[in-house]
Design a protein around this motif. Structure first.
Motif, PDB file in Angstrom:
ATOM      1  N   ASN A   1       0.840  -1.189   0.000  1.00 21.18           N
ATOM      2  CA  ASN A   1       0.000   0.000   0.000  1.00 21.18           C
ATOM      3  C   ASN A   1       0.883   1.250   0.000  1.00 21.18           C
ATOM      4  OD1 ASN A   1      -1.547   2.249   0.847  1.00 21.18           O
ATOM      5  ND2 ASN A   1      -3.037   0.915   1.839  1.00 21.18           N
ATOM      6  N   ALA A   2       0.988   1.923  -1.153  1.00 20.80           N
ATOM      7  CA  ALA A   2       1.898   3.058  -1.321  1.00 20.80           C
ATOM      8  C   ALA A   2       1.521   4.230  -0.428  1.00 20.80           C
ATOM      9  CB  ALA A   2       1.925   3.480  -2.787  1.00 20.80           C
ATOM     10  N   GLU A   3       0.222   4.468  -0.267  1.00 17.54           N
ATOM     11  CA  GLU A   3      -0.233   5.582   0.571  1.00 17.54           C
ATOM     12  C   GLU A   3       0.144   5.338   2.036  1.00 17.54           C
ATOM     13  OE1 GLU A   3      -4.552   7.243   1.717  1.00 17.54           O
ATOM     14  OE2 GLU A   3      -4.117   7.211  -0.448  1.00 17.54           O
ATOM     15  N   ARG A   4      -0.054   4.137   2.513  1.00 20.68           N
ATOM     16  CA  ARG A   4       0.304   3.798   3.899  1.00 20.68           C
ATOM     17  C   ARG A   4       1.815   3.888   4.083  1.00 20.68           C
ATOM     18  NH1 ARG A   4      -1.976   0.597   8.099  1.00 20.68           N
ATOM     19  NH2 ARG A   4      -3.836   1.785   7.560  1.00 20.68           N
ATOM     20  N   ARG A   5       2.563   3.376   3.104  1.00 21.72           N
ATOM     21  CA  ARG A   5       4.029   3.437   3.180  1.00 21.72           C
ATOM     22  C   ARG A   5       4.487   4.889   3.274  1.00 21.72           C
ATOM     23  NH1 ARG A   5       8.457   0.352   2.072  1.00 21.72           N
ATOM     24  NH2 ARG A   5       7.206  -1.398   1.385  1.00 21.72           N
ATOM     25  N   ALA A   6       3.925   5.776   2.451  1.00 19.28           N
ATOM     26  CA  ALA A   6       4.297   7.196   2.478  1.00 19.28           C
ATOM     27  C   ALA A   6       3.974   7.814   3.827  1.00 19.28           C
ATOM     28  CB  ALA A   6       3.597   7.948   1.350  1.00 19.28           C
ATOM     29  N   ALA A   7       2.830   7.458   4.400  1.00 15.00           N
ATOM     30  CA  ALA A   7       2.453   7.990   5.711  1.00 15.00           C
ATOM     31  C   ALA A   7       3.434   7.517   6.790  1.00 15.00           C
ATOM     32  CB  ALA A   7       1.028   7.571   6.061  1.00 15.00           C
ATOM     33  N   LEU A   8       3.888   6.292   6.684  1.00 21.41           N
ATOM     34  CA  LEU A   8       4.856   5.767   7.645  1.00 21.41           C
ATOM     35  C   LEU A   8       6.212   6.458   7.490  1.00 21.41           C
ATOM     36  CD1 LEU A   8       3.900   1.997   7.419  1.00 21.41           C
ATOM     37  CD2 LEU A   8       3.613   3.473   9.433  1.00 21.41           C
ATOM     38  N   VAL A   9       6.613   6.707   6.260  1.00 24.58           N
ATOM     39  CA  VAL A   9       7.884   7.413   6.039  1.00 24.58           C
ATOM     40  C   VAL A   9       7.786   8.839   6.570  1.00 24.58           C
ATOM     41  CG1 VAL A   9       9.509   8.268   4.292  1.00 24.58           C
ATOM     42  CG2 VAL A   9       8.582   5.949   4.109  1.00 24.58           C
ATOM     43  N   ASP A  10       6.657   9.508   6.317  1.00 23.65           N
ATOM     44  CA  ASP A  10       6.465  10.859   6.863  1.00 23.65           C
ATOM     45  C   ASP A  10       6.486  10.831   8.392  1.00 23.65           C
ATOM     46  OD1 ASP A  10       6.384  12.117   4.404  1.00 23.65           O
ATOM     47  OD2 ASP A  10       4.190  12.075   4.268  1.00 23.65           O
ATOM     48  N   ALA A  11       5.907   9.806   8.980  1.00 22.83           N
ATOM     49  CA  ALA A  11       5.942   9.665  10.443  1.00 22.83           C
ATOM     50  C   ALA A  11       7.376   9.455  10.919  1.00 22.83           C
ATOM     51  CB  ALA A  11       5.050   8.499  10.878  1.00 22.83           C
ATOM     52  N   ALA A  12       8.153   8.686  10.178  1.00 23.71           N
ATOM     53  CA  ALA A  12       9.556   8.461  10.533  1.00 23.71           C
ATOM     54  C   ALA A  12      10.329   9.777  10.523  1.00 23.71           C
ATOM     55  CB  ALA A  12      10.189   7.457   9.563  1.00 23.71           C
ATOM     56  N   ILE A  13      10.028  10.645   9.570  1.00 19.37           N
ATOM     57  CA  ILE A  13      10.685  11.953   9.499  1.00 19.37           C
ATOM     58  C   ILE A  13      10.364  12.768  10.756  1.00 19.37           C
ATOM     59  CG2 ILE A  13      10.692  14.163   8.256  1.00 19.37           C
ATOM     60  CD1 ILE A  13      10.237  12.413   5.668  1.00 19.37           C
ATOM     61  N   GLU A  14       9.113  12.756  11.151  1.00 20.35           N
ATOM     62  CA  GLU A  14       8.714  13.489  12.362  1.00 20.35           C
ATOM     63  C   GLU A  14       9.422  12.942  13.592  1.00 20.35           C
ATOM     64  OE1 GLU A  14       6.776  16.282  12.390  1.00 20.35           O
ATOM     65  OE2 GLU A  14       6.814  16.097  10.208  1.00 20.35           O
ATOM     66  N   VAL A  15       9.511  11.615  13.696  1.00 20.01           N
ATOM     67  CA  VAL A  15      10.193  10.992  14.840  1.00 20.01           C
ATOM     68  C   VAL A  15      11.671  11.354  14.826  1.00 20.01           C
ATOM     69  CG1 VAL A  15      10.882   8.782  15.889  1.00 20.01           C
ATOM     70  CG2 VAL A  15       8.533   9.103  15.064  1.00 20.01           C
ATOM     71  N   LEU A  16      12.304  11.289  13.672  1.00 22.66           N
ATOM     72  CA  LEU A  16      13.722  11.654  13.567  1.00 22.66           C
ATOM     73  C   LEU A  16      13.957  13.081  14.030  1.00 22.66           C
ATOM     74  CD1 LEU A  16      14.894  10.156  10.155  1.00 22.66           C
ATOM     75  CD2 LEU A  16      16.030   9.857  12.360  1.00 22.66           C
ATOM     76  N   ALA A  17      13.120  13.997  13.571  1.00 24.10           N
ATOM     77  CA  ALA A  17      13.293  15.410  13.918  1.00 24.10           C
ATOM     78  C   ALA A  17      13.106  15.641  15.415  1.00 24.10           C
ATOM     79  CB  ALA A  17      12.313  16.267  13.122  1.00 24.10           C
ATOM     80  N   ARG A  18      12.185  14.938  16.002  1.00 23.27           N
ATOM     81  CA  ARG A  18      11.844  15.165  17.410  1.00 23.27           C
ATOM     82  C   ARG A  18      12.749  14.386  18.364  1.00 23.27           C
ATOM     83  NH1 ARG A  18       6.830  13.714  17.080  1.00 23.27           N
ATOM     84  NH2 ARG A  18       7.201  11.596  17.778  1.00 23.27           N
ATOM     85  N   GLU A  19      13.048  13.126  18.016  1.00 25.05           N
ATOM     86  CA  GLU A  19      13.724  12.239  18.968  1.00 25.05           C
ATOM     87  C   GLU A  19      15.115  11.795  18.534  1.00 25.05           C
ATOM     88  OE1 GLU A  19      11.108   9.054  20.198  1.00 25.05           O
ATOM     89  OE2 GLU A  19       9.373  10.371  19.921  1.00 25.05           O
ATOM     90  N   GLY A  20      15.502  12.140  17.319  1.00 24.27           N
ATOM     91  CA  GLY A  20      16.811  11.729  16.835  1.00 24.27           C
ATOM     92  C   GLY A  20      16.807  10.301  16.322  1.00 24.27           C
ATOM     93  N   ALA A  21      17.957   9.888  15.814  1.00 30.81           N
ATOM     94  CA  ALA A  21      18.069   8.566  15.202  1.00 30.81           C
ATOM     95  C   ALA A  21      17.829   7.442  16.206  1.00 30.81           C
ATOM     96  CB  ALA A  21      19.441   8.414  14.553  1.00 30.81           C
ATOM     97  N   ARG A  22      18.255   7.633  17.446  1.00 30.74           N
ATOM     98  CA  ARG A  22      18.053   6.571  18.451  1.00 30.74           C
ATOM     99  C   ARG A  22      16.578   6.351  18.755  1.00 30.74           C
ATOM    100  NH1 ARG A  22      22.704   4.940  21.426  1.00 30.74           N
ATOM    101  NH2 ARG A  22      24.497   6.192  20.839  1.00 30.74           N
TER     102      ARG A  22
END
Length: 196
Positions: free
Chosen positions: A4-25
């Protein structure tokens, strides 16, 4: 892996938010699931490894930072002078600053790339392509300045953006606008700084 490309994109966007807020760890499948508001285990159904999240997040950030067609068209229209270069670069700094979480996530990815050779290879290729595409686009547009000028502006403005997004009290908005103009004036060869 799920398709599901739409779900995958939403998960990647969520990963970006997590990276920005919490860092790679802090970038875990569970954190991505929580950020995306999906059931636990969803991200692990879409990505085989955490490294996949890192590399896809990097690619997605670059997609979202690309100028739109109107901005690219603006290079083909109007005067070919320092004022136009300054306006285009102010637009780029503004566009990047508006996507603060994406740029902060990209900084996290760059740091993580020092420890992950696969990620380093992906980011190195992507950044090199981005720089060379900017050089080629600039040269083809007939704007003043050569390839070295474009590279110098890229380096100077990237650090200005880092300061602005990580320590916003260092330079006010009007300082950022002024410094972009000063960087353009100083990076372009003197004989090309006069409007044509």
């Amino acid at each position: 892996m799920r398709k599901n490309a739409e779900r995958r994109a939403a998960l990647v966007d969520a990963a970006i938010e997590v990276l920005a807020r919490e860092g790679a760890r802090g970038l875990t499948f569970r954190a991505v699931d929580a950020e995306a508001g999906v059931p636990i285990g969803t991200a692990s159904n879409y990505f085989a490894r955490r490294d996949d999240l890192f590399t896809q997040a990097g690619g997605r950030i670059y997609e979202r930072l690309q100028p739109d067609a109107a901005t690219l068209g603006g290079m083909a229209e109007g005067p070919r002078d320092v004022a136009q270069v300054t306006a285009l670069l102010r637009d780029a700094v503004g566009r990047i600053s508006a996507y603060r979480t994406g740029y902060l996530a990209l900084l996290e990815l760059r740091l993580e790339a020092t420890r992950r050779p696969e990620l380093r290879a992906v980011l190195t290729e992507r950044v090199r392509e981005d720089v060379e595409e900017n050089v080629a686009r600039h040269l083809a547009s007939g704007m003043p300045g050569d390839a070295t000028s474009v590279r110098l502006l890229y380096l100077a403005l990237n650090w200005l953006i880092v300061e602005h997004l990580t320590l916003p009290g260092v330079f006010a908005e009007e300082d950022v606008r002024r410094l972009v103009g000063e960087a353009v004036e100083r990076a372009l060869p003197r004989e090309e700084t006069r409007p044509r």
